[in-house]
Write a protein that holds these residues in place. Structure first.
Motif, PDB file in Angstrom:
ATOM      1  N   CYS A 240      -0.130  -5.347  -8.486  1.00 18.42           N
ATOM      2  CA  CYS A 240      -0.176  -4.108  -7.720  1.00 18.42           C
ATOM      3  C   CYS A 240      -0.705  -2.967  -8.591  1.00 18.42           C
ATOM      4  O   CYS A 240      -0.343  -2.861  -9.763  1.00 18.42           O
ATOM      5  CB  CYS A 240       1.235  -3.798  -7.227  1.00 18.42           C
ATOM      6  N   HIS A 241      -1.541  -2.141  -8.007  1.00 16.20           N
ATOM      7  CA  HIS A 241      -2.059  -0.970  -8.714  1.00 16.20           C
ATOM      8  C   HIS A 241      -1.094   0.199  -8.549  1.00 16.20           C
ATOM      9  O   HIS A 241      -0.654   0.470  -7.432  1.00 16.20           O
ATOM     10  CB  HIS A 241      -3.432  -0.558  -8.149  1.00 16.20           C
TER      11      HIS A 241
ATOM     12  N   ASN B 107       4.296   0.224  -0.607  1.00 16.42           N
ATOM     13  CA  ASN B 107       3.174   0.911   0.046  1.00 16.42           C
ATOM     14  C   ASN B 107       3.620   2.207   0.725  1.00 16.42           C
ATOM     15  O   ASN B 107       2.794   3.013   1.152  1.00 16.42           O
ATOM     16  CB  ASN B 107       2.503   0.007   1.088  1.00 16.42           C
TER      17      ASN B 107
ATOM     18  N   HIS C  10      -4.061   1.978   0.885  1.00 22.31           N
ATOM     19  CA  HIS C  10      -2.795   2.458   1.423  1.00 22.31           C
ATOM     20  C   HIS C  10      -2.998   3.792   2.157  1.00 22.31           C
ATOM     21  O   HIS C  10      -2.031   4.493   2.397  1.00 22.31           O
ATOM     22  CB  HIS C  10      -1.769   2.648   0.303  1.00 22.31           C
TER      23      HIS C  10
ATOM     24  N   HIS D 158       5.833  -5.547  -2.702  1.00 22.95           N
ATOM     25  CA  HIS D 158       4.488  -4.982  -2.664  1.00 22.95           C
ATOM     26  C   HIS D 158       4.294  -4.214  -1.356  1.00 22.95           C
ATOM     27  O   HIS D 158       3.775  -3.106  -1.338  1.00 22.95           O
ATOM     28  CB  HIS D 158       3.433  -6.076  -2.816  1.00 22.95           C
TER      29      HIS D 158
HETATM   30 ZN   LIG Z   1      -0.499  -2.304  -4.188  1.00 23.44          ZN
END
Ligand SMILES: [Zn+2]
Ligand SMILES: [Zn+2]
Length: 276
Positions: free
Chosen positions: A47-48, A89, A57, A85
């Protein structure tokens, strides 16, 4: 999904991410195991923290001033399970700062666990602190030479029928005065170690005492009670994270006996004779 360069992770980045994750989702207390050792199950999502692209997102976690190299860098990534995850968001709740903290905490927990300083498993013990002081004071060069005035342990030894430990108690009761000074010294630096150490010894004695129905039985087993308390204390010494690694084992052994004999004299171990 086409790979853009913000998702083009380097080998080293992936190794660092997985190596430091200890195979857990970074979300606090999430029990999900990311990769299975049995089969090819893979619950890991990379995940960033600041998003890989603006659309993902619909969020303000996308930073237009970041380069793709920064987006795909280890610092900007964390491993989550699929549920977390999705949950993260929610950008109102999971801001960049929250996710950065999550990553930092998770990785520093990994470091603590690997170094044996697991906050859940290992704690410092007051006993080790006191042993550390005795070890350095008794066996260092700064031996105080004031006379030692210890009460006579005979009455208590006889009352409790101590046999095997008698010579040890006789020998180490002479150090009670010195130990008392050490306790005072520790107390002056504002800690209640003495109270903790003695209370814990008393607790261990009471657990032993609970095995017997009468004082006669306690007397019959006085030596094994003393020895069991000693073993429990060794376990505590071993299990806490402030072990006195610089002291020789003999110094720790002797220090422990000094503490135990003092506790015996204070009637935290075995029974108190009736006052004459
Ligand atoms: Zn993510
Ligand atoms: Zn999770």
């Amino acid at each position: 999904m086409a790979k853009n360069s913000a998702r083009n992770y380097s080998q080293l980045t992936i190794k660092r991410l997985y190596g430091l994750s200890r195979n857990n989702c970074a979300f606090p207390s999430c029990p999900v195991e990311l990769l299975s050792s049995e089969d090819e199950t893979n619950f890991s999502n990379i995940c960033h923290i600041e998003d890989a692209n603006p659309s993902l997102h619909k969020s303000d976690r996308y930073n237009p001033n970041m380069t793709d190299d920064e987006r795909r860098d280890f610092k900007n990534l964390l491993l989550l399970c699929p549920n977390h995850h999705i949950e993260t968001n929610d950008i109102e709740k999971y801001t960049v700062k929250v996710l950065r903290d999550m990553k930092r905490n998770h990785e520093s927990q990994t470091k603590q666990k690997l170094s044996g300083k697991d906050l859940i498993g290992k704690h410092p013990s007051a006993l080790n602190t006191v042993i550390g002081h005795i070890g350095t004071d008794f066996f260092g060069d700064n031996l105080p030479d004031e006379p030692i005035t210890a009460p006579n342990p005979e009455l208590k030894i006889q009352f409790n029928h101590v046999i095997q430990y008698r010579p040890i108690i006789e020998e180490y009761s002479a150090y009670q005065g010195r130990l008392s000074k050490i306790y005072d010294e520790i107390e002056r630096i504002g800690s209640t170690k003495k109270e903790l150490v003695l209370r814990n010894i008393k607790k261990l004695y009471l657990k032993e005492k609970g095995k017997y129905n009468s004082f006669d039985e306690i007397k019959e087993n006085a030596d094994s009670i003393f020895s069991n308390v000693e073993s429990e204390l060794w376990e505590l010494i071993d299990k806490s994270d402030n072990t006195n690694n610089d002291l020789p084992i003999e110094a720790i052994e002797i220090s422990l006996l000094v503490i135990m004999v003092d506790a015996f004299m204070r009637c935290n171990i075995l029974e108190e004779p009736p006052k004459a």
